[in-house]
Design an enzyme around this catalytic site. Sequence first.
Site, short mmCIF file in Angstrom:
data_model
loop_
_atom_site.label_atom_id
_atom_site.label_comp_id
_atom_site.label_asym_id
_atom_site.label_seq_id
_atom_site.Cartn_x
_atom_site.Cartn_y
_atom_site.Cartn_z
N ASP A 45 0.84 -1.18 -0.03
CA ASP A 45 -0.11 -0.03 0.07
C ASP A 45 0.96 1.24 0.10
OD1 ASP A 45 0.87 -0.46 2.73
OD2 ASP A 45 -0.98 -0.80 3.15
N ASN B 114 -7.31 -3.21 14.47
CA ASN B 114 -8.71 -3.63 14.13
C ASN B 114 -8.79 -4.69 13.18
OD1 ASN B 114 -7.82 -2.62 11.50
ND2 ASN B 114 -9.04 -0.82 11.75
N HIS C 236 -7.14 -5.10 10.29
CA HIS C 236 -6.78 -4.76 8.87
C HIS C 236 -5.63 -5.45 8.41
CE1 HIS C 236 -4.33 -0.72 9.37
NE2 HIS C 236 -3.61 -1.62 9.68
N GLU D 263 -9.61 -1.98 5.63
CA GLU D 263 -10.17 -1.73 6.78
C GLU D 263 -11.49 -2.62 7.08
OE1 GLU D 263 -8.48 -0.19 8.85
OE2 GLU D 263 -7.81 1.81 8.05
P1 PGA Z 1 2.40 -1.75 12.58
O1 PGA Z 1 0.96 -1.59 11.50
O2 PGA Z 1 3.15 -2.78 11.87
O3 PGA Z 1 3.16 -0.53 12.52
O4 PGA Z 1 1.70 -2.07 13.82
C1 PGA Z 1 0.43 -2.84 11.11
C2 PGA Z 1 -0.59 -2.67 10.40
O5 PGA Z 1 -1.11 -1.61 10.57
O6 PGA Z 1 -0.79 -3.41 9.32
#
Ligand code: PGA
Length: 245
Positions: free
Chosen positions: A67, A136, A138, A143
């Site tokens: 992304d 959450n 994702h 999302e």
């Molecule tokens: P993080 O994010 O590695 O910064 O915890 C993971 C994600 O949001 O997929």
Amino acid sequence: MKIIEVKDYQQMSNKAAEYIIKKVIQNPSIKLGLATGGTPVGTYKCLIDDHQKKGTSYQKVTTFNLDEYVGLPGENKNSYRYFMNNQLFDYIDINKAKTNVPSGIAADFQEECHRYEDLINQHGGIDLQILGIGSNGHIGFNEPGTSFASKTHIVELASSTIQANARFFNKIEEVPTKAITMGISTIMKSKEILLLVSGEKKSEALFRLLNEEISENFPASVLKNHPCVTIIADKAAIADLKVTT
Ligand code: PGA
């Protein structure tokens, strides 16, 4: 899904790097799907260390990132293109032309989504996708509520995601509110998936992934439909599982 339990973030990073290096050695032209965020930083450090000490080569490897923020050019230090250059690509022998990140500044984002999805398909798909998980649920920036049939698309970031990512920005108002992300079906087409989970703040998400039904309300749950997923999780992330077993 196979779960490998490790002691802490460092061990998770070592194990994940070992896993990736083995695959790169087996298939020097591997198509790797890569992730950004705090979780894979240690893994990328280990890959760099191994490249410098043992010479594992990435010259023939092609990468696709999950992304990118809409609105951020690659020179912006908060863009995921910048992150990848800075955390990995600049320190290994990869051909930058073979590293792909969706464009955050495309003139036509629908067109960019199609281009990115087609590009992955033209390369025969992703062999090994590295994933983190949002608290959450994702994966990528898909999302809760995202269709499991989704391909590369534009998303509105959840406020919890904006808050979680604000730590990388000067102030929360600077966090982009939209992103371009591989869709869930794009991720699920990967031949193999390596999910990294570290820390107490991810323990609820891991618990939900393993215990809840498969549902678009918790995007990571789709991984239970994938034939080849390995999770490397540290003790802090696994803590919630222990309480209930
Ligand atoms: P993080 O994010 O590695 O910064 O915890 C993971 C994600 O949001 O997929």
